[in-house]
Scaffold this motif. Structure first.
Motif, mmCIF file in Angstrom:
data_model
loop_
_atom_site.group_PDB
_atom_site.id
_atom_site.type_symbol
_atom_site.label_atom_id
_atom_site.label_comp_id
_atom_site.label_asym_id
_atom_site.label_seq_id
_atom_site.Cartn_x
_atom_site.Cartn_y
_atom_site.Cartn_z
ATOM 1 N N ARG A 111 0.862 -1.181 0.000
ATOM 2 C CA ARG A 111 0.000 0.000 0.000
ATOM 3 C C ARG A 111 0.899 1.232 0.000
ATOM 4 O O ARG A 111 1.612 1.495 0.970
ATOM 5 C CB ARG A 111 -0.897 -0.002 1.237
ATOM 6 C CG ARG A 111 -1.976 1.090 1.237
ATOM 7 C CD ARG A 111 -2.706 1.094 2.576
ATOM 8 N NE ARG A 111 -3.405 -0.141 2.813
ATOM 9 C CZ ARG A 111 -4.672 -0.379 2.497
ATOM 10 N NH1 ARG A 111 -5.365 0.576 1.909
ATOM 11 N NH2 ARG A 111 -5.237 -1.539 2.750
ATOM 12 N N ARG A 112 0.880 1.977 -1.102
ATOM 13 C CA ARG A 112 1.702 3.183 -1.178
ATOM 14 C C ARG A 112 1.091 4.275 -0.308
ATOM 15 O O ARG A 112 -0.116 4.294 -0.058
ATOM 16 C CB ARG A 112 1.822 3.668 -2.617
ATOM 17 C CG ARG A 112 2.647 2.753 -3.512
ATOM 18 C CD ARG A 112 2.946 3.415 -4.834
ATOM 19 N NE ARG A 112 3.722 2.552 -5.725
ATOM 20 C CZ ARG A 112 5.038 2.486 -5.729
ATOM 21 N NH1 ARG A 112 5.733 3.233 -4.874
ATOM 22 N NH2 ARG A 112 5.673 1.698 -6.572
ATOM 23 N N GLY A 113 1.934 5.209 0.116
ATOM 24 C CA GLY A 113 1.473 6.273 0.990
ATOM 25 C C GLY A 113 0.524 7.234 0.305
ATOM 26 O O GLY A 113 -0.367 7.798 0.935
ATOM 27 N N GLU A 114 0.707 7.427 -0.998
ATOM 28 C CA GLU A 114 -0.092 8.394 -1.744
ATOM 29 C C GLU A 114 -0.622 7.744 -3.019
ATOM 30 O O GLU A 114 -0.026 6.794 -3.540
ATOM 31 C CB GLU A 114 0.741 9.623 -2.118
ATOM 32 C CG GLU A 114 1.283 10.405 -0.930
ATOM 33 C CD GLU A 114 0.194 11.159 -0.198
ATOM 34 O OE1 GLU A 114 -0.864 11.418 -0.820
ATOM 35 O OE2 GLU A 114 0.395 11.486 0.985
ATOM 36 N N GLN A 156 7.529 8.717 -7.779
ATOM 37 C CA GLN A 156 7.919 8.597 -6.370
ATOM 38 C C GLN A 156 8.955 9.652 -5.967
ATOM 39 O O GLN A 156 9.271 9.793 -4.790
ATOM 40 C CB GLN A 156 8.485 7.193 -6.083
ATOM 41 C CG GLN A 156 7.620 6.039 -6.576
ATOM 42 C CD GLN A 156 6.165 6.181 -6.171
ATOM 43 O OE1 GLN A 156 5.858 6.424 -5.009
ATOM 44 N NE2 GLN A 156 5.267 6.017 -7.133
#
Length: 349
Positions: A111-114, A156
């Motif tokens: 799960r990426r932060g953004e 990123q």
């Protein structure tokens, strides 16, 4: 256009000659749009920023002293316009909202932060690029520098590192040129480039580079056709047979990513192909990769409803990544409609 003609055209443009300005800038329009796309990740935003760049160039002709080439000057304007746009969007995060999902999604592998604010780029637009060799310091070829893997990794990076890496490693501008474009120093540019390369190396392992079959080659066509047939049948096992063991499934802008046969197979069987859902896949190309406009069959009517764009990343003779762009609005960029009738498309078999 040789140097003398260039100076004559510049002089005419400065006098207010719109046609001369177009002759001066038209050779760079398409590459500037792709440049803005790399930095922003959005086709629409790239087009908007291209128009802003050209307007700023027209208004700023009097201040162009000719110490740099017209191309470098335009890249300076475009890059700084893109960085300003990224700063503005960061101040207004409410302008971008990830679309709602139809059903609860399984727990992702990562799960990426953004959210990943990235749109697919139609190959038909890439075909309009001039055949321009990058500078001698470029590290990425054109094909790789528009691939989804590269662009996802690029997103990123902080905006300034993103711009430095594209200008240096994709376009091959010299450090001094980039420092001038960004009103910075060569030392600061070198530092930003080092940090950007470290992040990109972690996101894009060297082993994954240059391993896709050639575009439109017999190998690529066979993989694409087998995948489309299996997906349209809703045959999860057949789809999995075509995937690498470490395959990734992503759905920009959703920050959820699924890796491996177990996670991807579970997603396909419980979400994408659940309850005997059937799709029609219309072939297209995006970011130099095979892609499809995805349309969901409606068992009650002959209408097929748009369900986004699906892009395949190939490695050897397998699919290494599936990227589904959930925004159906991107279909128009590929010349695809929001809906189809069953008789309008030919099944893959």
């Amino acid at each position: 256009m040789d140097a003398t003609e260039d100076q004559e055209t510049l002089a005419l443009a400065r006098s207010g000659d719109g046609e001369a300005f177009r002759r001066l800038t038209d050779p760079y329009r398409h590459e500037l749009q792709v440049h803005c796309y790399r930095i922003l990740g959005s086709v629409q935003d790239a087009e908007d920023l291209l128009q802003e760049t050209l307007l700023a160039a027209w208004r700023g002709l009097a201040g162009f002293e000719g110490r740099a080439s017209v191309r470098s000057w335009l890249y300076r304007i475009a890059t700084n316009r893109c960085l300003n746009a990224l700063r503005d969007s960061a101040r207004r995060p409410q302008d971008r909202v990830a679309p709602p999902v139809e059903v609860p999604l399984p727990e992702p592998t990562r799960r990426r932060g953004e959210p990943t604010w990235l749109e697919p780029y139609p190959d038909v637009l890439l075909e309009e690029l001039p055949d321009r060799t990058p500078g001698p310091e470029a590290r990425y070829e054109m094909r790789e520098s528009v691939s989804l893997a590269f662009l996802v990794a690029l997103q990123q990076l902080p905006p300034r590192q993103r711009a430095v890496l594209v200008l240096r490693d994709v376009l091959g501008f010299r450090a001094a040129e980039v420092a001038d474009m960004l009103d910075s120093t060569e030392t600061a540019v070198a530092s930003a480039l080092r940090r950007a390369r470290v992040t990109l190396a972690a996101e894009m392992p060297e082993a994954d580079r240059d391993r896709a079959p050639l575009p439109d080659s017999p190998v690529e066509r066979r993989i694409v056709e087998e995948f489309a047939r299996a997906f349209e049948r809703g045959d999860v096992d057949a789809v999995l047979d075509l995937l690498t063991d470490d395959v990734w499934l992503t759905m920009p802008p959703l920050p959820l990513e699924y890796q491996g046969h177990a996670a991807v197979g579970h997603f396909l069987s419980t979400i994408a192909l659940r309850d005997r859902r059937r799709y029609v896949l219309v072939p297209t190309r995006a970011n130099g990769q095979p892609a499809f406009g995805a349309y969901l069959r409606d068992p009650r009517t002959p209408i097929l409803h748009a369900h986004g764009v699906l892009v395949l990343t190939l490695r050897g003779e397998r699919v290494a990544a599936m990227t589904r762009f959930v925004d159906t609005g991107v279909l128009s960029r590929f010349g695809l409609p929001r809906s189809l009738r069953r008789g309008d498309v030919r099944p893959w078999g």
